[in-house]
Design a protein around this motif. Structure first.
Motif, PDB file in Angstrom:
ATOM      1  N   GLU A 259       0.870  -1.192   0.000  1.00  0.00           N
ATOM      2  CA  GLU A 259       0.000   0.000   0.000  1.00  0.00           C
ATOM      3  C   GLU A 259       0.902   1.236   0.000  1.00  0.00           C
ATOM      4  N   LYS A 260       0.297   2.382  -0.372  1.00  0.00           N
ATOM      5  CA  LYS A 260       1.085   3.626  -0.407  1.00  0.00           C
ATOM      6  C   LYS A 260       1.716   3.920   0.963  1.00  0.00           C
ATOM      7  N   GLU A 261       0.910   3.738   2.023  1.00  0.00           N
ATOM      8  CA  GLU A 261       1.393   4.016   3.383  1.00  0.00           C
ATOM      9  C   GLU A 261       2.605   3.152   3.731  1.00  0.00           C
ATOM     10  N   GLU A 262       2.531   1.889   3.264  1.00  0.00           N
ATOM     11  CA  GLU A 262       3.589   0.931   3.575  1.00  0.00           C
ATOM     12  C   GLU A 262       4.893   1.331   2.874  1.00  0.00           C
TER      13      GLU A 262
ATOM     14  N   LYS B 170       5.997   4.133   2.231  1.00  0.00           N
ATOM     15  CA  LYS B 170       6.698   5.217   2.933  1.00  0.00           C
ATOM     16  C   LYS B 170       7.550   4.684   4.076  1.00  0.00           C
ATOM     17  N   LYS B 171       7.122   3.532   4.645  1.00  0.00           N
ATOM     18  CA  LYS B 171       7.777   3.082   5.879  1.00  0.00           C
ATOM     19  C   LYS B 171       8.832   2.003   5.690  1.00  0.00           C
TER      20      LYS B 171
ATOM     21  N   THR C 173      12.402   2.386   6.909  1.00  0.00           N
ATOM     22  CA  THR C 173      12.728   2.800   8.278  1.00  0.00           C
ATOM     23  C   THR C 173      13.122   1.574   9.103  1.00  0.00           C
TER      24      THR C 173
ATOM     25  N   TYR D 278      10.913  -1.734  10.606  1.00  0.00           N
ATOM     26  CA  TYR D 278       9.550  -1.779  10.078  1.00  0.00           C
ATOM     27  C   TYR D 278       9.304  -3.118   9.386  1.00  0.00           C
TER      28      TYR D 278
ATOM     29  N   GLY E 133       6.009  -5.211   7.383  1.00  0.00           N
ATOM     30  CA  GLY E 133       4.622  -5.145   6.916  1.00  0.00           C
ATOM     31  C   GLY E 133       3.789  -6.227   7.592  1.00  0.00           C
TER      32      GLY E 133
ATOM     33  N   LYS F 236      -1.703  -3.717  -2.930  1.00  0.00           N
ATOM     34  CA  LYS F 236      -1.636  -5.088  -2.408  1.00  0.00           C
ATOM     35  C   LYS F 236      -1.857  -6.110  -3.531  1.00  0.00           C
TER      36      LYS F 236
END
Ligand code: ADP
Length: 536
Positions: free
Chosen positions: A473-476, A478-479, A482, A485, A487, A523
């Motif tokens: 996903e887009k949010e994922e 970004k992370k 880091t 992190y 999923g 996804k």
């Protein structure tokens, strides 16, 4: 002769305000020397003001003389307590023993001489407006002593102005402002008005302005809402204007005049209300902004400290873990070879193999942790050599082919369309980057496969690792770079990951002056990881 009802009211107000402030300051911190001396100072000031006032009331000159002497004792005590106060405010200073004894001795002698002889105040003689004092031989030394104490006090107050904190400077500002008002009012009354009127019947007004010194230094000690000096000046100015306008109402000669001054006064009140509100608001905002800035600085420092501690911890922990883990792995491998320690009982083979694999995994984790901590603390230096990116990736693909075959997915490295010339890289570190990317591609793909492309751009080489798997996903997206992190689906598919692979890859690529990023349509729609490395 007193100046009528107004003076009685004024003296009453000053006494009430002064003594409540003195008590307040004392109660706030009774053990603090600064607070104690301030309280003494205020009471001495009140003795001075009240005795000077009372000396004007009686017709009997003997009483006037008596009260005048007490008023002068008040002056001396005020100066002396200001002197002592200055050694404790805003900071503690060293008071030499000799100076202390000299001060106490001189004060006691002068006070006794003042109250018990006519060497300082000789007599009170009647004049048209009341009485005048005739001074004795020691009057000037007495006065000189008081002035000296006040000067010494101000020298003290400002002695460590340079070292003072912002708050201390503000406190000193208040004190100085109070003193200036007192001094200016005294000069106006005692020098200017005296020369115009030709008598000193107004001299007490100058004394009364001492309440500004008392009030402002009291506020400075209490530190209660210490506004910037600008706000205080505005308040004083508005207050003075208010008093002048109010007096005009009282002394207005005609009725119309009274009405018009009342209207002006009301308008003034509205104006003053808004002016003061605006000044306070502005000051409050400024203070808040300052506080926020301070807090931010503190937080940033804390975060830096924490990050340093974390890196330090990682580095030490992984160092300490690596040696015993390598030894365990070595022994396990020897046991599995069955040469030195003999045959392994059949029942034990599987557990020993598991032990070996787990130790290997732990060692890998430890080495990633060590790399991360070394890069973060800038202890890692790249060992650059000219090498072919294609060859590095080709080797990895050969190594991971078995994994792909096990999962029945494809793993393809496309032959570059044009020759990719060797570039400066830390071979081992870059290998880690692509091993991780391709390994992830296989891990997170169940159908289809992983395809790798290498493109030669003008100043860069671009590598694309594209899979047809889990996607993000887009949010994922970004992370994923880091630290730590992982999923949600990753946690189900590959339980042993710790979420450091991509973070380490990013650190390494950036150390090479390159960039790494990811793309996915969502996804189950596959992901592509891009690595851009400069040609050099
Ligand atoms: P790990 O694989 O140990 O969890 P990484 O740092 O390599 O740690 O990856 C971080 C997270 O990024 C993974 O947990 C996963 O959610 C996501 N991720 C990485 N590669 C892929 C991929 N090829 N497809 C989908 N998700 C991925």
């Amino acid at each position: 002769m007193i100046l009528g009802l107004w003076e009685i009211i004024l003296v009453f107000l000053i006494s009430a305000a002064g003594s409540s402030l003195a008590i307040l300051v004392y109660i706030k911190n009774p053990k603090e020397r600064a607070n104690q001396f301030f309280t003494f100072l205020v009471f001495s000031f009140l003795v001075w003001i009240l005795s000077a006032f009372f000396s004007e009331i009686p017709k009997n000159l003997q009483y006037s003389l008596f009260f005048s002497r007490i008023a002068y004792a008040g002056v001396l005590l005020s100066a002396v307590f200001l002197f002592y106060f200055s050694f404790y405010f805003p900071r503690r200073k060293i008071l030499k023993k000799e100076i202390n004894y000299l001060m106490i001795g001189t004060s006691v002698i002068f006070t006794l001489v003042n109250l018990g002889s006519d060497l300082i105040i000789k007599d009170a003689v009647p004049v048209s407006w009341g009485f005048n004092l005739v001074f004795g031989k020691l009057y000037f030394p007495y006065l000189f002593f008081c002035v000296f104490a006040v000067f010494y006090a101000f020298k003290n107050f400002f002695s460590d102005f340079k070292k003072a904190t912002k708050l201390e400077r503000l406190q000193l500002g208040y004190l100085l402002l109070g003193f200036l008002i007192f001094a200016i009012a005294s000069i106006i009354v005692n020098v200017i008005i005296r020369s115009i009127v030709g008598s000193d019947i107004y001299y007490r007004i100058g004394n009364y302005s001492g309440i500004f010194l008392v009030g402002l230094s009291g506020m400075a000690i209490l530190k209660y809402h210490l506004f910037g000096i600008r706000v205080i000046l505005t308040e004083i100015l508005v207050g003075l204007m208010g008093i002048i306008l109010f007096l005009q109402i009282i002394f207005a000669p005609t009725f119309q005049w009274k009405i018009s001054t009342i209207l002006t006064f009301l308008l003034f009140l509205i104006f003053a209300h808004y002016l003061l509100k605006a000044t306070h608001e502005e000051e409050r905002r400024r203070e808040e902004a300052e506080k926020l800035a301070k807090r931010e600085k503190k937080l940033r420092k804390e975060a830096e400290d924490l990050s340093f501690a974390k890196t330090q911890f990682l580095s030490i922990a992984s160092h300490q873990l690596r040696t015993p883990l390598t030894a365990i792995k070595g022994y396990l491998s020897l046991i599995l070879e069955e040469k030195y320690y003999g045959k392994i009982p059949e029942k034990m083979r599987k557990p020993v193999e598991n032990l070996y694999l787990s130790t290997e995994r732990l060692l890998k984790l430890v080495s990633v942790l060590l790399d991360v901590s070394r890069i973060e603390s800038k202890k890692l230096e790249l060992k650059l050599e000219r090498c072919s990116l294609f060859e590095i990736i080709e080797e990895i693909v050969k190594l991971l082919e078995i994994e792909a075959q096990k999962k029945k997915i494809y793993l393809i490295l496309e032959k570059p369309k044009e020759e990719i010339s060797p570039i400066l890289l830390d071979k081992e570190k870059i290998r880690q980057v692509f091993l991780n990317l391709i390994d992830n591609g296989i891990k997170y793909t169940e159908e289809g496969g992983v395809k790798i492309e290498i493109l030669s751009l003008k100043n860069h080489v671009l590598v694309k690792v594209r899979d047809t798997g889990e996607g993000m996903e887009k949010e994922e997206i970004k992370k994923v770079f880091t630290p730590f992190y992982r999923g949600k689906t990753a946690e189900e598919i590959w339980t042993e990951g710790v979420g450091l692979g991509l973070y380490l890859a990013k650190l390494i690529v950036e150390m090479h002056g390159g960039r790494i990023w990811a793309f996915s349509e969502g996804k189950k729609k596959g992901s592509t990881f891009f690595v851009l490395l400069p040609k050099r």
